[in-house]
Write a protein that holds these residues in place. Structure first.
Motif, short mmCIF file in Angstrom:
data_model
loop_
_atom_site.label_atom_id
_atom_site.label_comp_id
_atom_site.label_asym_id
_atom_site.label_seq_id
_atom_site.Cartn_x
_atom_site.Cartn_y
_atom_site.Cartn_z
N THR A 9 1.74 7.47 4.41
CA THR A 9 2.58 8.51 5.00
C THR A 9 2.11 8.77 6.42
OG1 THR A 9 3.45 10.77 4.78
CG2 THR A 9 1.16 10.43 4.15
N VAL A 10 3.06 9.07 7.30
CA VAL A 10 2.73 9.45 8.68
C VAL A 10 3.30 10.81 9.02
CG1 VAL A 10 2.49 7.07 9.48
CG2 VAL A 10 4.73 8.19 9.58
N ASP A 11 3.83 11.50 8.00
CA ASP A 11 4.43 12.81 8.23
C ASP A 11 3.91 13.84 7.22
OD1 ASP A 11 5.70 11.97 5.93
OD2 ASP A 11 7.70 11.83 6.83
N GLY A 12 2.63 13.72 6.87
CA GLY A 12 2.03 14.71 5.99
C GLY A 12 2.47 14.62 4.55
N GLY A 13 3.07 13.51 4.15
CA GLY A 13 3.49 13.34 2.77
C GLY A 13 4.93 13.68 2.49
N ALA A 14 5.69 14.03 3.52
CA ALA A 14 7.12 14.27 3.31
C ALA A 14 7.80 13.00 2.84
CB ALA A 14 7.77 14.79 4.59
N HIS A 15 7.33 11.86 3.35
CA HIS A 15 7.84 10.55 2.92
C HIS A 15 6.65 9.61 2.73
CE1 HIS A 15 11.03 12.43 5.38
NE2 HIS A 15 11.85 11.94 4.46
N GLY A 47 -8.93 4.38 6.16
CA GLY A 47 -7.92 4.43 7.20
C GLY A 47 -8.51 4.81 8.54
N PHE A 48 -8.15 4.07 9.58
CA PHE A 48 -8.59 4.37 10.94
C PHE A 48 -7.52 5.12 11.73
CE2 PHE A 48 -10.79 0.53 9.57
CZ PHE A 48 -12.11 0.78 9.93
N SER A 49 -6.26 4.77 11.47
CA SER A 49 -5.14 5.34 12.21
C SER A 49 -3.87 5.11 11.40
CB SER A 49 -5.01 4.67 13.58
OG SER A 49 -4.61 3.31 13.43
N ALA A 50 -2.73 5.44 11.99
CA ALA A 50 -1.45 5.19 11.31
C ALA A 50 -1.16 3.70 11.21
CB ALA A 50 -0.32 5.88 12.07
N ALA A 59 -5.90 0.00 8.71
CA ALA A 59 -6.55 0.42 7.48
C ALA A 59 -7.11 -0.80 6.74
CB ALA A 59 -5.58 1.18 6.58
N LEU A 60 -8.11 -0.54 5.88
CA LEU A 60 -8.76 -1.56 5.06
C LEU A 60 -8.56 -1.24 3.59
CD1 LEU A 60 -12.17 -1.76 6.94
CD2 LEU A 60 -10.66 -3.73 6.61
N PHE A 61 -8.43 -2.29 2.75
CA PHE A 61 -8.28 -2.12 1.31
C PHE A 61 -9.09 -3.19 0.59
CE2 PHE A 61 -4.60 -0.28 3.28
CZ PHE A 61 -4.47 0.93 2.62
N PHE A 62 -9.91 -2.76 -0.39
CA PHE A 62 -10.73 -3.67 -1.18
C PHE A 62 -10.20 -3.69 -2.61
CE2 PHE A 62 -15.09 -5.01 0.38
CZ PHE A 62 -15.02 -6.26 -0.22
N THR A 63 -10.12 -4.89 -3.17
CA THR A 63 -9.75 -5.01 -4.57
C THR A 63 -10.92 -4.60 -5.45
OG1 THR A 63 -10.48 -7.30 -4.68
CG2 THR A 63 -8.18 -6.91 -4.08
N ALA A 64 -10.62 -4.07 -6.63
CA ALA A 64 -11.61 -3.82 -7.67
C ALA A 64 -11.45 -4.93 -8.70
CB ALA A 64 -11.41 -2.46 -8.30
N LEU A 111 -7.12 -6.20 5.78
CA LEU A 111 -6.97 -5.36 6.96
C LEU A 111 -5.54 -5.43 7.47
CD1 LEU A 111 -8.18 -3.70 9.39
CD2 LEU A 111 -8.64 -5.90 10.47
N THR A 112 -4.98 -4.26 7.74
CA THR A 112 -3.70 -4.20 8.46
C THR A 112 -3.92 -3.52 9.79
OG1 THR A 112 -1.39 -3.45 8.42
CG2 THR A 112 -3.01 -2.01 7.37
N GLU A 113 -3.22 -3.99 10.81
CA GLU A 113 -3.29 -3.39 12.13
C GLU A 113 -1.91 -3.07 12.68
OE1 GLU A 113 -7.07 -4.96 14.37
OE2 GLU A 113 -6.01 -6.71 13.55
N ASP A 114 -0.91 -3.17 11.81
CA ASP A 114 0.47 -2.90 12.23
C ASP A 114 1.18 -1.98 11.24
OD1 ASP A 114 0.78 -4.62 10.08
OD2 ASP A 114 1.52 -6.30 11.29
N GLY A 115 0.43 -1.03 10.69
CA GLY A 115 1.05 -0.05 9.80
C GLY A 115 1.47 -0.59 8.45
#
Length: 350
Positions: free
Chosen positions: A64-70, A89-92, A95-100, A108-112
């Motif tokens: 979300t980039v609007d506080g959870g409205a969407h 998360g670093f920014s909008a 962000a990084l995600f690790f599998t369990a 890593l994503t750098e484009d939202g």
């Protein structure tokens, strides 16, 4: 002003001074949000009051980039079928995600979330990552259950672009591992200290460093231990105290050894006078400008107003798996089973 009016004014002022302060909890608002998924959510990363990332099962990512409205529901193709329980998360956009579990991969994503790339892929086939944390925007750490040869802890010096194994970890105990319950088994401090909570062995331990991972030692804690499902599931550092939460996830209502606190960096530990009301998968500082903490688990949520020594149930917030607050301290989120997301809005501080 007459003497009578002066006396009346003085009395009213005295009564006002003696009146109990308003309870800050009464000013907190809770809002259930529509996540768009029905899976169990654990990988929570709050960037600020508007931007939140969540890792989910099935290789899905929520943003979300609007506080959870969407909430946008995204999919990492290379993580199909994987549960993304660790997130940062670093920014909008970044962000990084690790599998369990296997395959153990870090994305890593750098484009939202429009695309993801793999920045670490397990060469051993044995890793199971429990938590991901950063000291700052560049230096981070990730913790896995033991692999042949000992604990697997990774470090990055460039914001997650590349990762290397950190040596020198204590030898694991028989059955000792971590828990990927809330992405909170690592706590960090700005001075380079970090603490990692473990369980599953005969003793629940905290692995410690104060040199950004260059040197390590360990301490035993009084947390629940001795079974595969018991130990430390989450750590939080207040700046003065280190808080450990957990217990035995197979006994959701058990209170023995489900919380402990240390005021000397984890060297010694104390049990609370009144413990939370069951197993707790996460604990966090509740930013009310005092010594408040919040802990949550499947059967409910508890509040401490004195740094973890006394806990009382908070029935307003049902049980969740993970909870975190924005750097501003104005907004938080809790995530849990069945795609549950709850936004927590705190009252302004005086």
């Amino acid at each position: 002003m007459s003497r009578r009016l002066l006396a009346t004014a003085s009395l009213l002022a005295g009564l006002a001074a003696c009146s109990p302060p308003a309870d800050p909890l009464a000013g907190i608002t809770l809002e259930e949000q529509t996540s768009g998924v029905t899976s169990s959510l654990r990988g929570l990363a709050v960037v600020n009051d508007d931007v939140v990332w969540i890792g989910a099962p099935g290789g899905q990512v929520l943003r979300t980039v609007d506080g959870g409205a969407h909430w946008d529901v995204l999919t990492i193709d290379a993580a199909e079928g994987a549960d993304l329980r660790s997130a940062h998360g670093f920014s909008a956009d970044r962000a990084l995600f690790f599998t369990a579990g296997q395959p153990a991969r870090l994305f890593l994503t750098e484009d939202g979330g429009a695309s993801f790339r793999t920045v670490w892929d397990d060469p051993t086939g044995n890793a199971f990552f429990d938590s991901l944390a950063f000291w700052n925007s560049e230096i981070g750490i990730a913790f896995s259950d033991p692999i042949p040869g000992g604990f697997l802890v990774l470090g990055t010096q460039n914001g997650g672009e590349s990762w290397t194994r950190i040596p020198g970890l204590p030898e694991p105990l028989e059955g000792e591992a971590g828990f990927a319950a809330s992405d909170s088994s690592i706590a960090t401090a700005p001075n380079g200290c970090a603490w990692i909570g473990t369980g599953g062995g005969e003793t629940a331990r905290v692995l410690r460093t104060c040199e950004f991972g260059a040197e390590w030692d360990f301490v035993d804690t009084p947390m629940a231990a001795g079974t595969p499902g018991s130990g430390i599931f989450a750590l939080a550092y207040t700046g003065e105290k280190l808080i450990a939460a957990g217990g035995n996830y197979e006994q959701a209502d058990a209170t023995d050894g489900n919380l402990a606190w240390s005021d000397d960096g984890g060297t010694s530990w104390e049990l609370p006078i009144a413990a939370p009301a069951g197993y707790r998968s996460d604990v966090a500082v509740l930013p009310l400008g005092d010594n408040s903490l919040i802990a949550t688990g499947p059967n409910g949520t508890d509040i401490s107003r004195n740094g973890g020594e006394i806990w009382t149930p908070w029935p307003d917030l049902p049980g969740h798996h993970a909870i975190a607050f924005s750097p501003s301290g104005r907004t938080g989120w809790a995530v849990g089973s069945d795609g549950r997301i709850t936004r927590i809005t705190l009252p302004p501080r005086n």
